[in-house]
Design an enzyme around this catalytic site. Structure first.
Site, PDB file in Angstrom:
ATOM      1  N   ASP A 114      53.872  15.946  16.633  1.00 32.91           N
ATOM      2  CA  ASP A 114      53.183  15.498  15.423  1.00 32.91           C
ATOM      3  C   ASP A 114      52.665  14.086  15.681  1.00 32.91           C
ATOM      4  OD1 ASP A 114      52.598  14.334  12.937  1.00 32.91           O
ATOM      5  OD2 ASP A 114      54.164  15.482  11.915  1.00 32.91           O
ATOM      6  N   ASP A 125      44.524  14.810   9.138  1.00 30.49           N
ATOM      7  CA  ASP A 125      44.108  13.861   8.108  1.00 30.49           C
ATOM      8  C   ASP A 125      45.137  13.802   6.973  1.00 30.49           C
ATOM      9  OD1 ASP A 125      42.360  12.100   6.993  1.00 30.49           O
ATOM     10  OD2 ASP A 125      40.817  13.568   6.502  1.00 30.49           O
ATOM     11  N   GLY A 163      40.794  22.459  14.490  1.00 30.51           N
ATOM     12  CA  GLY A 163      41.557  23.054  13.386  1.00 30.51           C
ATOM     13  C   GLY A 163      40.598  23.627  12.368  1.00 30.51           C
TER      14      GLY A 163
HETATM   15  P1  ADP Z   1      39.457  19.276  12.304  1.00 26.40           P
HETATM   16  O1  ADP Z   1      39.066  19.307  10.836  1.00 26.40           O
HETATM   17  O2  ADP Z   1      38.766  18.167  13.078  1.00 26.40           O
HETATM   18  O3  ADP Z   1      39.342  20.616  12.942  1.00 26.40           O
HETATM   19  P2  ADP Z   1      42.368  19.511  11.887  1.00 26.40           P
HETATM   20  O4  ADP Z   1      43.272  18.406  11.433  1.00 26.40           O
HETATM   21  O5  ADP Z   1      42.151  20.657  10.974  1.00 26.40           O
HETATM   22  O6  ADP Z   1      40.991  18.800  12.299  1.00 26.40           O
HETATM   23  O7  ADP Z   1      42.910  20.089  13.255  1.00 26.40           O
HETATM   24  C1  ADP Z   1      42.780  19.458  14.515  1.00 26.40           C
HETATM   25  C2  ADP Z   1      43.973  19.807  15.387  1.00 26.40           C
HETATM   26  O8  ADP Z   1      45.094  19.009  14.987  1.00 26.40           O
HETATM   27  C3  ADP Z   1      44.468  21.253  15.287  1.00 26.40           C
HETATM   28  O9  ADP Z   1      44.850  21.673  16.590  1.00 26.40           O
HETATM   29  C4  ADP Z   1      45.691  21.141  14.380  1.00 26.40           C
HETATM   30  O10 ADP Z   1      46.631  22.156  14.645  1.00 26.40           O
HETATM   31  C5  ADP Z   1      46.250  19.819  14.826  1.00 26.40           C
HETATM   32  N1  ADP Z   1      47.179  19.136  13.900  1.00 26.40           N
HETATM   33  C6  ADP Z   1      47.412  19.374  12.579  1.00 26.40           C
HETATM   34  N2  ADP Z   1      48.340  18.498  12.122  1.00 26.40           N
HETATM   35  C7  ADP Z   1      48.721  17.699  13.160  1.00 26.40           C
HETATM   36  C8  ADP Z   1      49.635  16.625  13.343  1.00 26.40           C
HETATM   37  N3  ADP Z   1      50.385  16.182  12.340  1.00 26.40           N
HETATM   38  N4  ADP Z   1      49.721  16.045  14.570  1.00 26.40           N
HETATM   39  C9  ADP Z   1      48.950  16.477  15.601  1.00 26.40           C
HETATM   40  N5  ADP Z   1      48.071  17.484  15.492  1.00 26.40           N
HETATM   41  C10 ADP Z   1      47.955  18.094  14.301  1.00 26.40           C
END
Ligand code: ADP
Length: 183
Positions: free
Chosen positions: A21, A45, A132
């Site tokens: 994370d 985010d 994501g």
């Molecule tokens: P985007 O809208 O740019 O696609 P997302 O946040 O939906 O961004 O997802 C980007 C990547 O980050 C995905 O692989 C998701 O699984 C991952 N992700 C989600 N939460 C966390 C976190 N707390 N730490 C690291 N990676 C995360």
């Protein structure tokens, strides 16, 4: 199964891949997968604003009222996170690949690194931008991410460490496979 690489280094710079994370990271800057309105959202985010507290959004609203264009990034303080800065990077939404998604993704990574260097950051943690909610296929995104960062580190010799913090095992493995191709 043969083991996949989890780091790359050149001179005094290094790329690392870890699974986890990103809000647990103790680094100089944590990169956020933001949207162009800087409005907060789910995924990375949501986690950053939840853990970092309201000061981050208060600052970005004040400093960047018009948001941030796709392919670029802006910087703020990190609130309660164990970092000095959050860099809000806006990757592209995947539309099938013919809307300059690759260029925009590379430029979101590059701009984030430029901001990190301008603010004296040595340790920078990135999530996998755009893969994501934005739907960018992970294999292609991983290749672009790693190549762009390797090229930046080779050219500028900083920041010292870029750590990819990949949330799930599949994304981690895909990045490790892309790193193997690169080295
Ligand atoms: P985007 O809208 O740019 O696609 P997302 O946040 O939906 O961004 O997802 C980007 C990547 O980050 C995905 O692989 C998701 O699984 C991952 N992700 C989600 N939460 C966390 C976190 N707390 N730490 C690291 N990676 C995360």
């Amino acid at each position: 199964m043969s083991s996949l690489p989890t780091h790359w280094s050149s001179g005094s710079t290094r790329i690392e891949l870890v699974q986890g994370d990103i809000t647990d990271q103790q680094v100089d800057a944590i990169v956020n997968a933001a949207n162009s309105r800087l409005a907060g959202g789910g995924g990375v985010d949501g986690a950053i604003h939840r853990r970092g507290g309201p000061s981050i959004m208060a600052e970005t609203r004040q400093k960047y009222p018009n948001g941030c264009p796709t392919g670029s990034a802006v910087i703020s303080g990190a609130g309660d996170l164990a970092a000095r800065y959050v860099i809000h990077a806006v990757g592209p939404v995947w539309h099938g690949g013919d809307r300059q998604e690759a260029e925009l993704l590379a430029s979101a990574y590059r701009r984030s690194l430029e901001l990190a260097v301008q603010h004296g950051c040595q340790l920078v943690a990135f999530p996998s931008l755009s893969t994501g909610a934005y739907g960018y296929p992970v294999e292609a995104a991983a290749r672009i991410a790693l190549r762009t960062i390797r090229d930046f580190l080779t050219e500028h010799s900083k920041p010292a460490l870029v750590r990819f913090v990949l949330f799930d095992a599949k994304t981690f493995q895909t990045f490790a496979e892309a790193l193997r191709e690169l080295i």
